[in-house]
Write a protein that holds these residues in place. Structure first.
Motif, PDB file in Angstrom:
ATOM      1  N   MET A 177       0.716  -1.175   0.362  1.00 27.44           N
ATOM      2  CA  MET A 177       0.158   0.072  -0.048  1.00 27.44           C
ATOM      3  C   MET A 177       0.910   1.100  -0.134  1.00 27.44           C
ATOM      4  N   GLY A 178       0.652   2.137  -0.596  1.00 25.73           N
ATOM      5  CA  GLY A 178       1.029   3.432  -0.297  1.00 25.73           C
ATOM      6  C   GLY A 178       1.152   3.819   0.925  1.00 25.73           C
ATOM      7  N   GLY A 179       1.372   5.043   0.772  1.00 26.89           N
ATOM      8  CA  GLY A 179       2.136   6.546   1.702  1.00 26.89           C
ATOM      9  C   GLY A 179       3.009   6.349   2.233  1.00 26.89           C
ATOM     10  N   ALA A 180       3.469   7.178   3.500  1.00 27.14           N
ATOM     11  CA  ALA A 180       4.637   7.253   4.097  1.00 27.14           C
ATOM     12  C   ALA A 180       4.666   6.448   5.429  1.00 27.14           C
ATOM     13  N   LYS A 196      -1.282   0.196  10.468  1.00 27.73           N
ATOM     14  CA  LYS A 196      -0.123   1.303  10.625  1.00 27.73           C
ATOM     15  C   LYS A 196      -0.046   0.495  12.188  1.00 27.73           C
ATOM     16  N   ARG A 243      -9.412  -3.685   4.792  1.00 28.87           N
ATOM     17  CA  ARG A 243      -9.193  -2.662   2.766  1.00 28.87           C
ATOM     18  C   ARG A 243     -10.284  -3.160   2.196  1.00 28.87           C
ATOM     19  N   PHE A 244     -10.889  -1.790   1.562  1.00 25.73           N
ATOM     20  CA  PHE A 244     -12.072  -1.259   0.784  1.00 25.73           C
ATOM     21  C   PHE A 244     -12.013  -1.980  -0.489  1.00 25.73           C
ATOM     22  N   ASP A 245     -10.244  -2.009  -0.609  1.00 26.18           N
ATOM     23  CA  ASP A 245     -10.026  -2.085  -2.089  1.00 26.18           C
ATOM     24  C   ASP A 245     -10.683  -4.058  -2.253  1.00 26.18           C
ATOM     25  N   PHE A 258      -8.907   1.172  -8.097  1.00 20.55           N
ATOM     26  CA  PHE A 258      -9.011   2.666  -6.919  1.00 20.55           C
ATOM     27  C   PHE A 258      -8.140   3.502  -7.220  1.00 20.55           C
ATOM     28  N   ASP A 314      -3.366  17.602   6.620  1.00 20.09           N
ATOM     29  CA  ASP A 314      -3.151  16.548   5.506  1.00 20.09           C
ATOM     30  C   ASP A 314      -3.957  15.491   5.092  1.00 20.09           C
ATOM     31  N   ARG A 318      -3.958  12.526  -2.205  1.00 15.85           N
ATOM     32  CA  ARG A 318      -3.742  11.343  -2.680  1.00 15.85           C
ATOM     33  C   ARG A 318      -5.089  11.097  -1.342  1.00 15.85           C
ATOM     34  N   ASP A 338      -7.107   8.057   7.009  1.00 24.12           N
ATOM     35  CA  ASP A 338      -5.778   9.181   6.941  1.00 24.12           C
ATOM     36  C   ASP A 338      -6.119  10.145   7.792  1.00 24.12           C
TER      37      ASP A 338
HETATM   38  N1  LIG Z   1      -8.672   1.015   4.332  1.00 21.76           N
HETATM   39  C1  LIG Z   1      -8.200   0.935   2.657  1.00 21.76           C
HETATM   40  N2  LIG Z   1      -8.565   0.259   1.483  1.00 21.76           N
HETATM   41  C2  LIG Z   1      -7.912   0.114   1.305  1.00 21.76           C
HETATM   42  N3  LIG Z   1      -6.606   1.119   0.711  1.00 21.76           N
HETATM   43  C3  LIG Z   1      -6.651   2.309   1.652  1.00 21.76           C
HETATM   44  C4  LIG Z   1      -7.090   1.985   2.893  1.00 21.76           C
HETATM   45  N4  LIG Z   1      -6.798   2.619   3.139  1.00 21.76           N
HETATM   46  C5  LIG Z   1      -5.337   3.701   3.151  1.00 21.76           C
HETATM   47  N5  LIG Z   1      -5.984   3.152   1.799  1.00 21.76           N
HETATM   48  C6  LIG Z   1      -4.532   3.429   0.434  1.00 21.76           C
HETATM   49  O1  LIG Z   1      -3.335   3.268   1.477  1.00 21.76           O
HETATM   50  C7  LIG Z   1      -2.441   4.111   1.066  1.00 21.76           C
HETATM   51  C8  LIG Z   1      -1.830   4.621   2.034  1.00 21.76           C
HETATM   52  O2  LIG Z   1      -2.885   4.613   3.753  1.00 21.76           O
HETATM   53  P1  LIG Z   1      -2.269   6.369   4.638  1.00 21.76           P
HETATM   54  O3  LIG Z   1      -3.233   7.122   3.830  1.00 21.76           O
HETATM   55  O4  LIG Z   1      -3.405   5.378   6.079  1.00 21.76           O
HETATM   56  O5  LIG Z   1      -1.032   6.340   4.993  1.00 21.76           O
HETATM   57  P2  LIG Z   1      -0.480   7.261   5.194  1.00 21.76           P
HETATM   58  O6  LIG Z   1       1.140   6.324   5.443  1.00 21.76           O
HETATM   59  O7  LIG Z   1      -0.829   7.867   7.016  1.00 21.76           O
HETATM   60  O8  LIG Z   1      -0.438   8.552   4.453  1.00 21.76           O
HETATM   61  P3  LIG Z   1       0.505   9.608   4.542  1.00 21.76           P
HETATM   62  O9  LIG Z   1       1.643   9.471   3.646  1.00 21.76           O
HETATM   63  O10 LIG Z   1      -0.620  10.472   3.263  1.00 21.76           O
HETATM   64  O11 LIG Z   1       0.567  10.161   5.783  1.00 21.76           O
HETATM   65  C9  LIG Z   1      -3.583   5.163   0.529  1.00 21.76           C
HETATM   66  O12 LIG Z   1      -3.077   6.934   0.264  1.00 21.76           O
HETATM   67  C10 LIG Z   1      -4.689   4.515  -0.189  1.00 21.76           C
HETATM   68  O13 LIG Z   1      -4.575   4.528  -1.733  1.00 21.76           O
END
Ligand SMILES: Nc1ncnc2c1ncn2[C@@H]1O[C@H](COP(=O)(O)OP(=O)(O)OP(=O)(O)O)[C@@H](O)[C@H]1O
Ligand SMILES: [Mg+2]
Length: 432
Positions: A177-180, A196, A243-245, A258, A314, A318, A338
């Protein structure tokens, strides 16, 4: 040295557990710099017509006789080099760091390497393979029992240490999954969850607080996936978000396509702070199924109000997303994700995205100023504001019930706004 990498892009059609090839993605790179990307739909994919366009704006399905080749869109900040929809399915800061660790290489690496190593359980319904007949390596999903190991591995990655063999599961579960922030995918109760992890550098228990904030959002009537906190010792729990996907089908999962709001609006990342919630509301009207537009626009308005009241700044493009609904043949706003309050001391605050006619200013009258774009009458918009404000007013109860340590509740108190501080009186007097 300039190199060219081809991927066959696969899509999992809704409710299917096998993917079909949709087309070919070509990346031209010079070392770590991506110079160009092109995508061409495969003839068979286009002829079927019952399949979806990977991105409704940039990758619309070609009509008869039209070229199947596509390039990324031109934005206010120039031509994008990467297609947003493929970027959405690629790792971000965290996943990239993990892949660099696995390969014993120092980043940044070419985009093609990150795309190739994110594993096939990536965000949404896409996969990237070498050939149309490539066999997919399906790894066993990590389980709840693995959470302790995954967290230990995530801490080592954060600290820049190599991962010992006993912790290597993180390389499959982690970059998906993406994100930082550090995260992994685990299976529990026949569902897939995004786990997380806390960071050692966090100034408060982020998993607790994110859990509490999502719970508060649900109490305020917003659309929040199932969440749980898993205690794995030291009172530093891991947040699980369903996960909603992914949708369970028999012993397997089907996938839902998505797109981030960044992709749906065909924007450059640098455009994000110049984009408004109203732009997302308009995208809902353009790409949503007729029967869901009103509901999703009202939900988006509610999320903007919630972000003002809990001061979640934030809220970049994305952190908003869309999910394809094959039944309705339309794009739905994805469930919320997020949201974390950001402590602050100044009275005047801004969100990341534009709120109303006064730009990003985080006040309720500013939010009211463009309520019509969200398909809402004035009384409807005020009713949403009241509903959310009345819930957020009681935030401490929810945070306490969620187990947020009391020192963190004190630390967060400066983030949460009293409705009066953000102008609820002006709205009631009819000025908003
Ligand atoms: N419940 C979910 N089901 C499916 N995909 C998700 C879900 N929650 C988040 N995602 C995907 O995963 C990515 C990362 O999740 P999230 O934004 O919670 O992480 P983060 O590391 O806190 O992000 P950021 O870099 O914005 O701080 C999201 O941008 C989205 O694409
Ligand atoms: Mg995020």
């Amino acid at each position: 040295m300039t190199s060219k990498t081809n991927f066959v892009v696969f899509v999992y059609p809704e409710r299917a557990t096998d993917a079909i090839p949709a087309g070919r993605l070509t990346l031209v790179e010079h070392h770590a710099a991506l110079l160009q990307s092109t995508f061409g739909y495969g003839k068979q994919y286009v002829q079927r017509r019952d399949l979806l366009a990977l991105d409704p704006l940039t990758l619309a399905l070609p009509g008869p006789g039209e070229s199947v080749l596509r390039e990324p869109p031109i934005t206010a900040n120039g031509q994008l080099i990467e297609f947003g929809v493929f970027r959405d399915a690629a790792p971000d800061h965290w996943g990239r760091k993990l892949i660099e660790n696995k390969l014993h290489r120092t980043g940044p690496l070419p985009e093609s390497i990150y795309l190739a190593h994110a594993g096939s359980n990536r965000t949404g319904a896409l996969d990237f393979r070498d050939t149309p007949n490539a066999l997919v390596k399906t790894n066993e999903l990590a389980q709840l029992l693995d959470l302790g190991y995954l967290k230990e591995a995530a801490e080592k990655v954060e600290a820049g240490e190599q991962i010992p063999a006993r912790l290597e599961k993180i390389f499959e579960a982690g970059p998906t999954m993406g994100g930082a922030r550090p995260k992994a995918v685990v299976e529990a109760n026949q569902h897939q969850w995004l786990a997380k992890f806390p960071l050692r550098s966090d100034t408060f228990s982020v998993p607790h607080v994110e859990y509490a904030t999502l719970s508060l959002a649900r109490e305020a009537g917003l659309d929040v996936p199932a969440i749980r906190l898993e205690d794995i010792g030291e009172n530093r729990p891991v947040l699980l978000i369903e996960r909603f996907d992914r949708v369970r089908i028999g012993n397997d999962y089907s996938r839902r396509h998505f797109l981030s709001a960044l992709t749906m609006l065909a924007r450059h990342e640098a455009d994000s702070p110049h984009t408004h919630y109203a732009d997302i509301a308009e995208a809902i009207a353009t790409h949503g199924a007729a029967s869901t537009i009103r509901q999703d626009q009202a939900e988006l308005f509610g999320r903007m109000i919630f972000n003002i009241l809990v001061h979640n700044n934030d809220d970049h493009l994305r952190n908003h997303g869309f999910i394809w609904d094959a039944n309705l043949q339309g794009w739905r706003l994805s469930p919320l994700y997020d949201v974390v309050p950001m402590p602050a001391f100044s009275q005047e605050r801004s969100l990341h995205l534009g709120v109303g006619l006064e730009g990003r200013l985080a006040t309720l009258p500013n939010a009211m100023s463009r309520h019509g774009v969200f398909g809402l009458t004035r009384p409807q918009a005020i009713a949403i504001i009241n509903r959310i404000a009345n819930t957020v007013r009681e935030w401490k109860n929810t945070f306490e019930a969620s187990g947020v340590p009391s020192s963190d509740i004190d630390r967060l108190a400066s983030a949460i706004r009293h409705p009066r501080e953000v102008g609820i009186q002006e709205i009631k007097m009819g000025n908003g």
